[in-house]
Design a protein around this motif. Structure first.
Motif, PDB file in Angstrom:
ATOM      1  N   ASN A  90       1.152  -1.123  -0.001  1.00 48.82           N
ATOM      2  CA  ASN A  90      -0.039   0.035  -0.034  1.00 48.82           C
ATOM      3  C   ASN A  90       0.881   1.357  -0.167  1.00 48.82           C
ATOM      4  N   GLY A  91       0.272   2.332  -0.576  1.00 43.20           N
ATOM      5  CA  GLY A  91       1.140   3.522  -0.510  1.00 43.20           C
ATOM      6  C   GLY A  91       1.010   4.348   0.799  1.00 43.20           C
ATOM      7  N   GLY A  92       1.683   5.460   0.782  1.00 44.78           N
ATOM      8  CA  GLY A  92       1.554   6.415   2.135  1.00 44.78           C
ATOM      9  C   GLY A  92       2.522   6.175   3.185  1.00 44.78           C
ATOM     10  N   ALA A 117      -1.070  -7.942   2.531  1.00 44.20           N
ATOM     11  CA  ALA A 117      -1.522  -9.198   3.279  1.00 44.20           C
ATOM     12  C   ALA A 117      -1.393  -9.427   4.698  1.00 44.20           C
ATOM     13  N   VAL A 118      -0.238  -8.788   5.171  1.00 40.80           N
ATOM     14  CA  VAL A 118       0.164  -8.971   6.511  1.00 40.80           C
ATOM     15  C   VAL A 118      -0.387  -7.799   7.414  1.00 40.80           C
ATOM     16  N   GLY A 119      -0.612  -6.522   6.744  1.00 43.33           N
ATOM     17  CA  GLY A 119      -0.985  -5.336   7.545  1.00 43.33           C
ATOM     18  C   GLY A 119       0.334  -4.706   8.298  1.00 43.33           C
ATOM     19  N   ARG A 120       1.442  -5.035   8.145  1.00 37.70           N
ATOM     20  CA  ARG A 120       2.513  -4.601   8.613  1.00 37.70           C
ATOM     21  C   ARG A 120       3.554  -4.144   7.619  1.00 37.70           C
ATOM     22  N   GLN A 121       4.521  -3.211   8.131  1.00 37.92           N
ATOM     23  CA  GLN A 121       5.685  -2.517   7.460  1.00 37.92           C
ATOM     24  C   GLN A 121       6.566  -3.766   7.112  1.00 37.92           C
ATOM     25  N   CYS A 122       7.037  -3.830   5.694  1.00 30.92           N
ATOM     26  CA  CYS A 122       7.767  -4.860   5.276  1.00 30.92           C
ATOM     27  C   CYS A 122       8.766  -4.489   4.424  1.00 30.92           C
ATOM     28  N   LEU A 123       9.835  -5.221   3.996  1.00 27.21           N
ATOM     29  CA  LEU A 123      11.007  -4.624   3.105  1.00 27.21           C
ATOM     30  C   LEU A 123      10.833  -5.198   1.465  1.00 27.21           C
ATOM     31  N   GLY A 124      10.891  -4.147   0.759  1.00 24.27           N
ATOM     32  CA  GLY A 124      10.743  -4.238  -0.815  1.00 24.27           C
ATOM     33  C   GLY A 124      12.100  -4.081  -1.339  1.00 24.27           C
ATOM     34  N   ALA A 125      12.259  -4.391  -2.729  1.00 26.65           N
ATOM     35  CA  ALA A 125      13.303  -4.162  -3.671  1.00 26.65           C
ATOM     36  C   ALA A 125      12.887  -3.495  -4.717  1.00 26.65           C
ATOM     37  N   ALA A 126      13.768  -2.839  -5.366  1.00 24.96           N
ATOM     38  CA  ALA A 126      13.680  -2.340  -6.705  1.00 24.96           C
ATOM     39  C   ALA A 126      14.891  -1.888  -7.518  1.00 24.96           C
ATOM     40  N   VAL A 127      14.763  -2.140  -8.964  1.00 22.68           N
ATOM     41  CA  VAL A 127      16.201  -1.805  -9.517  1.00 22.68           C
ATOM     42  C   VAL A 127      15.883  -0.829 -10.636  1.00 22.68           C
ATOM     43  N   ALA A 128      17.127  -0.024 -11.092  1.00 16.33           N
ATOM     44  CA  ALA A 128      17.167   0.994 -11.942  1.00 16.33           C
ATOM     45  C   ALA A 128      18.338   0.944 -12.560  1.00 16.33           C
ATOM     46  N   THR A 129      18.415   1.692 -13.982  1.00 13.85           N
ATOM     47  CA  THR A 129      19.626   1.746 -14.687  1.00 13.85           C
ATOM     48  C   THR A 129      20.286   3.177 -14.102  1.00 13.85           C
ATOM     49  N   SER A 130      19.707   3.981 -13.443  1.00 16.75           N
ATOM     50  CA  SER A 130      20.136   5.219 -12.878  1.00 16.75           C
ATOM     51  C   SER A 130      19.636   5.346 -11.469  1.00 16.75           C
TER      52      SER A 130
END
Length: 438
Positions: A90-92, A117-130
């Motif tokens: 979720n955003g925000g 799904a969990v309703g808690r803060q969790c860790l995500g990952a993302a990638v970029a070329t810049s």
């Protein structure tokens, strides 16, 4: 000092000393407020000649980003580095981003967001070329998400000298009334493939932590690992930055006796300093962190010079305490008293050749403020202060009464690295508890 009559002749001799006037020295350089707008939990990397800074979400997007050619700015806002979150989030509530370069030439972003799904803060990952992004989320789910421990937040990356990559983060135990811990997790070169089990590095166990330690950032200085982290409630002056050290990556880690950055240690120049990141450079290291501005309406980004006393961090503009009784004493002695810091003071500084040398550290050459804790019980007293054997200045201690510890300030010029401050008896009698250098 207590033997006033016996020391009277020595005081008269000292009182006859003629000092050559010296030019006024500048006080310390405090941390610089470089983004005077909401920019919490800053993370900074340098690519080429450009610095990139990322922050917790605000009106500038999920992962606000700014650029500059100098750490002290000026900083320019750029478009949101992560315009689209992973489908699991979720955003925000997108917190504490961390961006690092991968060996394949791409950039890896760790971020914290709310799991649907969990309703808690969790860790995500993302990638970029810049480093500016836009970053594209990796996978269909979070990278780390353990609802039973309150969720997981504040990811950061660390690459050891052997090239192995690690993920650090905090379990959000305080969100569900449990202890909080900082964890180390091995990852593959891509930064998103977990390898082996995680290792607990630290757990909250001190009153000033208020049940919270978070925002881990790890660096290595010589043979020592230095783990920076925040503690206390983020919402006010109680938030602060400390560190722990170990000679092995997995610990055990020993917490510093005192925090590195607090509202008090900066003499109120920064309110609630936390969410720190470390920028290591050949020209000199810095620590970047947030502090409350606009009457606690936002958290701006600050930068301060960082140095290493041996393998331990020292921040310019934040007080470091040096116990006087641990210095070199000449014709004086340590005295035990429960009213003093660490239970001892330097006493019997009664003669013309009575002095104490205190070794202090400066991250950069320049002006600093020395705060000398003293007690004087027979009227105003004076010492002669020198730095590294240089030009003297007179330090006056207004009468306080014995066992009543007060502080006086003396502005000094220090070399980068270790320096010797000498306090020599001059007039009447004072005991010295400690010297703090900011």
């Amino acid at each position: 000092m207590r033997r006033a009559l016996a020391c009277l002749s020595a005081a008269l001799v000292a009182g006859s000393l003629v000092l050559t006037p010296v030019a006024a020295t500048a006080a310390t350089t405090p941390a610089a407020l470089v983004i005077a707008d909401d920019f919490p939990d800053p993370d900074v990397i340098k690519v080429g000649g450009t610095y990139y800074a990322y922050s917790t979400n605000n009106g500038h997007g999920n992962v606000p980003v700014a650029t500059a050619t100098s750490l002290t700015g000026p900083w320019t806002r750029r478009p949101d580095a992560l315009p689209t979150l992973g489908a699991w989030a979720n955003g925000g509530l997108t917190w504490a981003p961390d961006v690092s370069a991968r060996a394949d030439g791409r950039y890896l972003l760790y971020y914290t967001a709310r799991s649907r799904a969990v309703g808690r803060q969790c860790l995500g990952a993302a990638v970029a070329t810049s480093p500016l992004g836009p970053f594209t989320p990796v996978g269909t789910g979070p990278l780390v998400c353990n609802g039973a421990e309150g969720g997981d937040i504040d990811a950061s990356s660390f690459v050891d000298g052997d090239g192995r990559r690690y993920l650090l983060y905090k379990d959000d135990g305080n969100a569900i009334g449990q202890p909080t811990s900082l964890w180390l997790q091995g990852v593959a070169a891509d930064g998103v493939t977990l390898q082996g089990g995680r290792v607990e590095l630290l757990r909250n166990d001190r009153p000033e932590e208020a049940g919270i330690i978070e925002a881990p950032v790890l660096t290595r200085v010589g043979a020592r690992y230095v783990l920076f982290y925040s503690l206390g409630g983020y919402g006010g002056d109680g938030y602060q930055t400390s560190y722990a050290t170990a000679t092995s990556l997995t610990g055990p880690y020993t917490k510093a006796y005192r925090s590195l950055l607090t509202t008090a240690s900066t003499d109120g120049a920064v309110r609630g300093p936390g969410g720190a990141d470390v920028v290591r450079e050949a020209g000199g290291d810095h620590i970047v962190f947030h502090g409350w501005i606009n009457n606690y309406g936002a958290r701006g980004m600050y930068v301060a010079a960082l140095g290493w006393a041996g393998e331990y961090p020292v921040v310019r503009g934040s007080r470091v305490r040096y116990e006087a009784e641990r210095g070199v004493l000449n014709r004086c002695a340590a005295r035990s008293t429960p009213t003093a810091s660490q239970g001892q003071v330097v006493a019997y500084l009664d003669y013309a050749d009575s002095w104490v040398d205190v070794t202090v550290f400066a991250p950069r050459a320049g002006g600093y403020s020395a705060h000398i804790a003293y007690a004087a019980g027979y009227g105003d007293a004076q010492h002669t202060l020198t730095v590294n054997g240089g030009s003297p200045q007179v330090v006056t201690y207004p009468n306080s009464g014995w066992e009543t510890w007060r502080q006086v300030r003396a502005d000094v010029t220090l070399n980068a690295g270790f320096n010797t401050i000498r306090l020599t008896h001059r007039d009447r009698w004072a005991e010295i508890d400690f010297v703090e250098i900011a």
